[in-house]
Design a protein around this motif. Structure first.
Motif, PDB file in Angstrom:
ATOM      1  N   HIS A 104       0.794  -1.139  -0.012  1.00  0.00           N
ATOM      2  CA  HIS A 104       0.123   0.026  -0.123  1.00  0.00           C
ATOM      3  C   HIS A 104       0.918   1.264  -0.015  1.00  0.00           C
ATOM      4  CE1 HIS A 104      -3.866  -2.430   1.866  1.00  0.00           C
ATOM      5  NE2 HIS A 104      -3.510  -2.767   0.638  1.00  0.00           N
ATOM      6  N   ASP A 105       1.795   1.251   0.859  1.00  0.00           N
ATOM      7  CA  ASP A 105       2.673   2.576   0.863  1.00  0.00           C
ATOM      8  C   ASP A 105       3.436   2.706  -0.577  1.00  0.00           C
ATOM      9  OD1 ASP A 105       2.449   2.496   3.597  1.00  0.00           O
ATOM     10  OD2 ASP A 105       4.322   1.761   4.269  1.00  0.00           O
ATOM     11  N   GLU A 128       4.064   6.317  -4.626  1.00  0.00           N
ATOM     12  CA  GLU A 128       4.390   6.301  -6.171  1.00  0.00           C
ATOM     13  C   GLU A 128       5.792   5.861  -6.386  1.00  0.00           C
ATOM     14  OE1 GLU A 128       3.315   9.862  -8.293  1.00  0.00           O
ATOM     15  OE2 GLU A 128       1.218   9.858  -7.696  1.00  0.00           O
ATOM     16  N   SER A 129       6.360   4.959  -5.617  1.00  0.00           N
ATOM     17  CA  SER A 129       7.586   4.271  -5.451  1.00  0.00           C
ATOM     18  C   SER A 129       7.794   3.439  -6.645  1.00  0.00           C
ATOM     19  CB  SER A 129       7.917   3.676  -4.141  1.00  0.00           C
ATOM     20  OG  SER A 129       7.685   4.576  -3.134  1.00  0.00           O
ATOM     21  N   HIS A 130       8.994   3.378  -7.226  1.00  0.00           N
ATOM     22  CA  HIS A 130       9.428   2.466  -8.320  1.00  0.00           C
ATOM     23  C   HIS A 130      10.426   1.642  -8.046  1.00  0.00           C
ATOM     24  CE1 HIS A 130       6.890   4.966 -11.044  1.00  0.00           C
ATOM     25  NE2 HIS A 130       7.588   5.947 -10.551  1.00  0.00           N
ATOM     26  N   ASN A 159       3.940  -2.351  -7.513  1.00  0.00           N
ATOM     27  CA  ASN A 159       2.943  -1.424  -8.398  1.00  0.00           C
ATOM     28  C   ASN A 159       3.647  -0.926  -9.623  1.00  0.00           C
ATOM     29  OD1 ASN A 159       4.482  -0.035  -5.978  1.00  0.00           O
ATOM     30  ND2 ASN A 159       4.025   1.875  -7.327  1.00  0.00           N
ATOM     31  N   ASP A 160       5.120  -0.928  -9.857  1.00  0.00           N
ATOM     32  CA  ASP A 160       5.710  -0.810 -11.007  1.00  0.00           C
ATOM     33  C   ASP A 160       5.572  -1.800 -11.928  1.00  0.00           C
ATOM     34  OD1 ASP A 160       7.642   1.450 -12.096  1.00  0.00           O
ATOM     35  OD2 ASP A 160       8.839  -0.581 -12.370  1.00  0.00           O
ATOM     36  N   ALA A 161       5.731  -2.959 -11.122  1.00  0.00           N
ATOM     37  CA  ALA A 161       5.674  -4.232 -12.070  1.00  0.00           C
ATOM     38  C   ALA A 161       4.201  -4.542 -12.448  1.00  0.00           C
ATOM     39  CB  ALA A 161       6.442  -5.427 -11.632  1.00  0.00           C
ATOM     40  N   TRP A 162       3.253  -4.513 -11.743  1.00  0.00           N
ATOM     41  CA  TRP A 162       1.907  -5.085 -12.223  1.00  0.00           C
ATOM     42  C   TRP A 162       0.784  -3.917 -12.175  1.00  0.00           C
ATOM     43  CZ3 TRP A 162       5.019  -8.079  -9.252  1.00  0.00           C
ATOM     44  CH2 TRP A 162       5.379  -9.422  -9.723  1.00  0.00           C
ATOM     45  N   GLY A 163       1.059  -2.805 -11.419  1.00  0.00           N
ATOM     46  CA  GLY A 163       0.192  -1.705 -11.593  1.00  0.00           C
ATOM     47  C   GLY A 163      -0.509  -1.397 -10.111  1.00  0.00           C
ATOM     48  N   ASN A 164      -0.888  -0.338  -9.938  1.00  0.00           N
ATOM     49  CA  ASN A 164      -1.558   0.050  -8.504  1.00  0.00           C
ATOM     50  C   ASN A 164      -2.617  -0.770  -7.937  1.00  0.00           C
ATOM     51  OD1 ASN A 164       0.252   2.109  -8.298  1.00  0.00           O
ATOM     52  ND2 ASN A 164      -0.839   3.674  -9.028  1.00  0.00           N
ATOM     53  N   ALA A 165      -3.626  -0.951  -8.962  1.00  0.00           N
ATOM     54  CA  ALA A 165      -4.763  -1.765  -8.500  1.00  0.00           C
ATOM     55  C   ALA A 165      -4.514  -3.206  -7.952  1.00  0.00           C
ATOM     56  CB  ALA A 165      -5.692  -1.674  -9.773  1.00  0.00           C
ATOM     57  N   PRO A 166      -3.632  -4.033  -8.821  1.00  0.00           N
ATOM     58  CA  PRO A 166      -3.439  -5.361  -8.288  1.00  0.00           C
ATOM     59  C   PRO A 166      -2.726  -5.343  -6.841  1.00  0.00           C
ATOM     60  CG  PRO A 166      -3.036  -5.231 -10.770  1.00  0.00           C
ATOM     61  CD  PRO A 166      -3.357  -3.783 -10.214  1.00  0.00           C
ATOM     62  N   SER A 167      -1.543  -4.466  -6.931  1.00  0.00           N
ATOM     63  CA  SER A 167      -0.800  -4.180  -5.853  1.00  0.00           C
ATOM     64  C   SER A 167      -1.675  -4.051  -4.451  1.00  0.00           C
ATOM     65  CB  SER A 167       0.154  -3.137  -5.749  1.00  0.00           C
ATOM     66  OG  SER A 167       1.222  -3.365  -6.843  1.00  0.00           O
ATOM     67  N   GLY A 193      17.843  10.683  -1.334  1.00  0.00           N
ATOM     68  CA  GLY A 193      16.971  11.927  -1.505  1.00  0.00           C
ATOM     69  C   GLY A 193      15.427  11.703  -1.628  1.00  0.00           C
ATOM     70  N   ASP A 194      15.212  10.436  -1.686  1.00  0.00           N
ATOM     71  CA  ASP A 194      13.699   9.838  -1.919  1.00  0.00           C
ATOM     72  C   ASP A 194      12.898  10.459  -1.044  1.00  0.00           C
ATOM     73  OD1 ASP A 194      14.382   8.282  -4.178  1.00  0.00           O
ATOM     74  OD2 ASP A 194      13.892   6.510  -3.126  1.00  0.00           O
ATOM     75  N   ASP A 195      13.028  10.618   0.212  1.00  0.00           N
ATOM     76  CA  ASP A 195      12.362  11.488   1.091  1.00  0.00           C
ATOM     77  C   ASP A 195      12.318  12.881   0.863  1.00  0.00           C
ATOM     78  OD1 ASP A 195      11.970   9.182   2.490  1.00  0.00           O
ATOM     79  OD2 ASP A 195      13.321   9.574   4.152  1.00  0.00           O
ATOM     80  N   LEU A 196      13.061  13.381   0.421  1.00  0.00           N
ATOM     81  CA  LEU A 196      13.007  14.937  -0.057  1.00  0.00           C
ATOM     82  C   LEU A 196      12.439  14.969  -1.390  1.00  0.00           C
ATOM     83  CD1 LEU A 196      14.042  17.884   0.363  1.00  0.00           C
ATOM     84  CD2 LEU A 196      15.974  17.232  -1.172  1.00  0.00           C
ATOM     85  N   ALA A 197      12.500  14.011  -2.130  1.00  0.00           N
ATOM     86  CA  ALA A 197      11.852  14.025  -3.416  1.00  0.00           C
ATOM     87  C   ALA A 197      10.212  14.162  -3.291  1.00  0.00           C
ATOM     88  CB  ALA A 197      12.274  13.075  -4.346  1.00  0.00           C
TER      89      ALA A 197
END
Length: 332
Positions: free
Chosen positions: A93-94, A99-101, A110-118, A238-242
């Motif tokens: 869910h996180d 929108e993590s990759h 979610n990057d591999a299968w999409g948001n809904a399946p995740s 820097g992911d948190d800053l992004a």
């Protein structure tokens, strides 16, 4: 099932796992058994995220706490499994929310299968954890874990409301990480103690140990976001800053820096992105904010160690002490 418990992608035992090696192997088998579903995509995504290289610290806490208090049954295996499922559901869910990759050096689900399946597989794992909770048959365990799930969800929502808000202070930051991270650590060690019929004092000590350990881990995670590297961390510096997250290194830099430095960081938090990353890193370094964050992590680790004095001496307690030290010594 296409992946077995000896898969090279499964969580690799460490010296800390050694004292519960048989239990840990049983948990790995239980995880794979409990992933069984009539829907192939559920198994595929569930296996992918669970076997992506995590340390499985939360189920390890269940095993160590139960054994340290002389538990000799089998329900700690089920409890450790459901704790891992709860944790994995929050990761799925996180990653959608953020929108993590990338996570742990691999593409997120979610990057591999999409948001809904995740999201839906996260729901499956969460629901399966409650089935296992019922199987354990302890109202106290259900009470602790059901309360924990609410606290974790509140922590996640609180973190979301903090995004882009440079007015988030240290107290609000600690409240957030207590909910979103430390709560499940606390629930893991606490419920392990409940299974072992611990005394009230031991129960409280195990709950506090898990809480302080979780806080230490999150503090170091937030520190490493500004001094690690993508290869070792499995995510980008820097992911948190992004994402506009005001974590302790930024909060402290704003608190002790010059007005100009604070203004730069406030603007970076509001805007998100990495346009000012180099300048922000320079301010964090100049203000000693990473040292401050590490000091706070070390304080939490020391508090966790102190709680272990309420347990009888054993190899299990020794491993819990090593885990508290690892929390602040790790580089990933």
């Amino acid at each position: 099932m296409s992946v077995n418990a000896t898969s090279p992608n499964a969580a690799a035992p460490s010296p800390i796992h050694a004292v519960v090696a048989d239990d840990f192997a049983a948990v790995n088998r239980s995880i794979l058994d409990q992933l069984a579903s009539r829907i192939p995509l559920v198994e595929t995504i569930g296996q992918y995220i669970i076997e992506s290289g995590g340390k499985r610290l939360r189920p390890l806490l269940v095993l160590l706490a139960a054994r340290a208090l002389n538990y000799d049954g089998e329900k700690h295996i089920t409890l450790a499994t459901l704790i891992e499922f709860m944790h994995t559901s929050t990761l799925l869910h996180d990653d959608v929310v953020d929108e993590s990759h990338m996570r742990r050096g691999k593409a997120t689900a979610n990057d591999a299968w999409g948001n809904a399946p995740s999201v839906l597989v996260g729901d499956f794992l969460y629901s399966r954890s409650f089935q296992m909770m019922v199987e354990i048959g302890s109202m106290r365990v259900m009470e602790i874990l059901s309360a924990a799930t609410c606290t974790i969800a509140e922590g996640e929502v609180q973190q979301l409301t903090n995004v882009g808000n440079p007015d988030t202070d240290e107290a609000a930051y600690f409240e957030t990480i207590q909910g979103k991270t430390a709560m499940l650590f606390e629930a893991a060690s606490h419920t392990g103690a409940i299974l072992a019929d611990a005394t009230p004092q031991q129960e409280q000590a195990m709950a506090a140990y898990g809480r302080y350990l979780g806080l230490a881990f999150q503090l170091v995670d937030d520190l490493l976001d500004y001094q690690g590297d993508a290869r070792s961390m499995g995510k980008n510096v820097g992911d948190d800053l992004a994402e506009g997250k005001p974590t302790l290194p930024l909060i402290q830099a704003m608190a002790v820096g010059t007005p100009e430095q604070a203004k730069l960081i406030r603007r970076a938090i509001r805007k998100g992105g990495l346009e000012h990353l180099d300048e922000v890193l320079a301010v964090i370094d100049a203000t000693g904010s990473l040292d401050y964050t590490r000091q706070k992590a070390e304080e939490m680790s020391a508090r966790a160690l102190a709680e272990l004095e309420h347990l009888p001496a054993s190899p299990y307690r020794d491993s819990m002490a090593e885990l508290a030290k690892l929390a602040v010594e790790r580089k990933t």
